[in-house]
Design an enzyme around this catalytic site. Structure first.
Site, PDB file in Angstrom:
ATOM      1  N   ASP A  35      44.328  34.308  45.222  1.00 36.35           N
ATOM      2  CA  ASP A  35      43.688  35.174  44.867  1.00 36.35           C
ATOM      3  C   ASP A  35      43.031  34.423  43.430  1.00 36.35           C
ATOM      4  O   ASP A  35      43.283  33.657  42.924  1.00 36.35           O
ATOM      5  CB  ASP A  35      44.216  36.499  44.392  1.00 36.35           C
ATOM      6  CG  ASP A  35      44.503  37.282  45.566  1.00 36.35           C
ATOM      7  OD1 ASP A  35      44.104  37.008  46.695  1.00 36.35           O
ATOM      8  OD2 ASP A  35      45.465  38.460  45.217  1.00 36.35           O
ATOM      9  N   LYS A  62      36.913  34.388  46.266  1.00 32.18           N
ATOM     10  CA  LYS A  62      35.570  34.299  46.704  1.00 32.18           C
ATOM     11  C   LYS A  62      35.187  33.079  47.444  1.00 32.18           C
ATOM     12  O   LYS A  62      35.665  31.997  47.337  1.00 32.18           O
ATOM     13  CB  LYS A  62      34.774  34.457  45.366  1.00 32.18           C
ATOM     14  CG  LYS A  62      34.913  33.116  44.324  1.00 32.18           C
ATOM     15  CD  LYS A  62      34.280  33.280  43.103  1.00 32.18           C
ATOM     16  CE  LYS A  62      34.251  31.790  42.429  1.00 32.18           C
ATOM     17  NZ  LYS A  62      33.831  31.944  41.035  1.00 32.18           N
ATOM     18  N   MET A 173      42.274  49.199  37.994  1.00 29.42           N
ATOM     19  CA  MET A 173      40.930  49.348  38.841  1.00 29.42           C
ATOM     20  C   MET A 173      40.019  50.495  38.381  1.00 29.42           C
ATOM     21  O   MET A 173      39.517  51.398  39.028  1.00 29.42           O
ATOM     22  CB  MET A 173      41.139  49.496  40.262  1.00 29.42           C
ATOM     23  CG  MET A 173      41.853  48.216  40.666  1.00 29.42           C
ATOM     24  SD  MET A 173      42.367  48.261  42.382  1.00 29.42           S
ATOM     25  CE  MET A 173      43.831  49.175  42.274  1.00 29.42           C
TER      26      MET A 173
HETATM   27  C1  LIG Z   1      44.004  45.015  42.880  1.00 29.80           C
HETATM   28  S1  LIG Z   1      44.776  45.407  41.364  1.00 29.80           S
HETATM   29  C2  LIG Z   1      46.188  44.239  41.354  1.00 29.80           C
HETATM   30  C3  LIG Z   1      47.105  44.606  40.439  1.00 29.80           C
HETATM   31  C4  LIG Z   1      48.231  43.682  40.637  1.00 29.80           C
HETATM   32  N1  LIG Z   1      48.955  43.540  41.778  1.00 29.80           N
HETATM   33  C5  LIG Z   1      49.297  43.626  39.425  1.00 29.80           C
HETATM   34  O1  LIG Z   1      50.650  44.148  39.606  1.00 29.80           O
HETATM   35  O2  LIG Z   1      48.878  43.643  38.458  1.00 29.80           O
HETATM   36  C6  LIG Z   1      43.816  45.024  40.144  1.00 29.80           C
HETATM   37  C7  LIG Z   1      43.598  45.532  38.804  1.00 29.80           C
HETATM   38  O3  LIG Z   1      44.773  45.089  38.038  1.00 29.80           O
HETATM   39  C8  LIG Z   1      44.672  44.890  36.639  1.00 29.80           C
HETATM   40  N2  LIG Z   1      44.657  43.778  36.266  1.00 29.80           N
HETATM   41  C9  LIG Z   1      45.081  42.758  36.686  1.00 29.80           C
HETATM   42  N3  LIG Z   1      45.188  41.567  35.928  1.00 29.80           N
HETATM   43  C10 LIG Z   1      44.475  41.976  34.928  1.00 29.80           C
HETATM   44  C11 LIG Z   1      44.625  41.261  33.597  1.00 29.80           C
HETATM   45  N4  LIG Z   1      44.823  40.008  33.496  1.00 29.80           N
HETATM   46  N5  LIG Z   1      43.719  42.014  32.836  1.00 29.80           N
HETATM   47  C12 LIG Z   1      43.531  43.257  32.759  1.00 29.80           C
HETATM   48  N6  LIG Z   1      43.720  44.079  33.646  1.00 29.80           N
HETATM   49  C13 LIG Z   1      44.152  43.340  34.955  1.00 29.80           C
HETATM   50  C14 LIG Z   1      42.985  45.534  36.447  1.00 29.80           C
HETATM   51  O4  LIG Z   1      43.152  47.100  36.480  1.00 29.80           O
HETATM   52  C15 LIG Z   1      42.460  45.276  38.125  1.00 29.80           C
HETATM   53  O5  LIG Z   1      41.396  46.028  38.390  1.00 29.80           O
END
Ligand SMILES: C[S@@+](CC[C@H](N)C(=O)[O-])C[C@H]1O[C@@H](n2cnc3c(N)ncnc32)[C@H](O)[C@@H]1O
Length: 251
Positions: A35, A62, A173
């Site tokens: 990803d 992407k 998100m």
């Molecule tokens: C599709 S979800 C996936 C979450 C992931 N599986 C987890 O356990 O962190 C994606 C969301 O995770 C959050 N996110 C993931 N990595 C991040 C980071 N390094 N900084 C801030 N937000 C993050 C944001 O809210 C983003 O929109």
């Protein structure tokens, strides 16, 4: 030789937060299906640290037109490579089972007869607040937390909206629907003064912390052009952050 798929949680984007099990799986992989969020940064840091991974990296975050590869194509890619006898690592940001569609991918592969292992990762829901000095629970302040997706929209009058002050709410998100979430949570009983933190790009180059209240955060976020990815934390634990001393602190 029969192939396999290992779902690996990459953590929030810092190679130090990849598990040892995740690293071992990556080192053994013939193919790494990665990803964008979290996963790519970890692969780049490992390469910069001289950690050699022999597997072919396929970036599904992407395409040249900047569109994410559709989930069906990712599922098929995993099955195709594993069926050809390859050890495939599916490297996903954070934890694969927290808003990560990990179980969907696992079921798809297992239905096709592929053996699937899961190596959990450090979820952004906990680790990104931590980098801003925010614990999700703290004695005398918060005893419970909920992680929710703002895609699922907070229901006015629903369980999360009605939850009391000792209940921390973590929104993933949530940047695009921040105004709605702030309104629902403020009118659900916490009130407009309840503290809120937004942590953008946790562990990344653009990491930044914005602190406000349910009453002020939407305007603050707009003024500061807050962008995804970000983790939003709502609750009194936000006051424990060193950033809370200067309310719109930026790092
Ligand atoms: C599709 S979800 C996936 C979450 C992931 N599986 C987890 O356990 O962190 C994606 C969301 O995770 C959050 N996110 C993931 N990595 C991040 C980071 N390094 N900084 C801030 N937000 C993050 C944001 O809210 C983003 O929109």
């Amino acid at each position: 030789m029969s192939g396999s798929v290992t779902l690996v949680g990459a953590g929030p984007g810092d190679a130090g937060l990849l598990t040892l099990g995740g690293l071992r799986a990556l080192q053994a992989a013939d193919v790494i299906v990665a990803d964008r969020l979290g996963a790519r940064a970890v692969l780049e840091q490992l390469a910069a640290d001289g950690v050699e991974l022999g597997g072919e990296v396929i970036d599904v975050g992407k395409l040249p037109g900047h569109h994410q590869v559709p989930q069906d194509e990712i599922n098929d890619l995993l099955v195709r490579h594993a069926s050809a006898g390859r050890r495939v690592v599916r490297l996903k940001g954070g934890d694969p089972f927290v808003f990560g569609r990990g179980r969907e991918e696992q079921i798809h592969c297992e239905t096709a007869g592929i053996v699937v292992d899961v190596v959990p990762g450090v979820t952004s829901a906990v680790s990104v607040p931590a980098i801003a000095g925010i614990p999700l629970t703290h004695r005398g302040v918060a005893t419970t937390f909920t992680v929710t997706s703002a895609h699922d929209q907070l229901e006015p009058g629903g369980a999360v909206a009605r939850a009391g002050g000792e209940h921390t709410v973590v929104l993933l998100m949530g940047v695009n629907t921040l105004g709605h979430s702030a309104h629902v949570l403020a009118s659900g009983g916490r009130g407009a003064d309840c503290p809120v933190a937004i942590v953008e790009d946790g562990y990344g180059e653009n990491q930044r912390v914005t602190i406000g209240t349910l009453g002020t955060i939407t305007q603050l976020a707009a003024a500061r052009r807050v962008r995804s990815p970000a983790v939003i934390v709502v609750g009194d634990v936000v006051r424990l952050s060193p950033h809370a001393a200067s309310p719109t602190a930026s790092d």
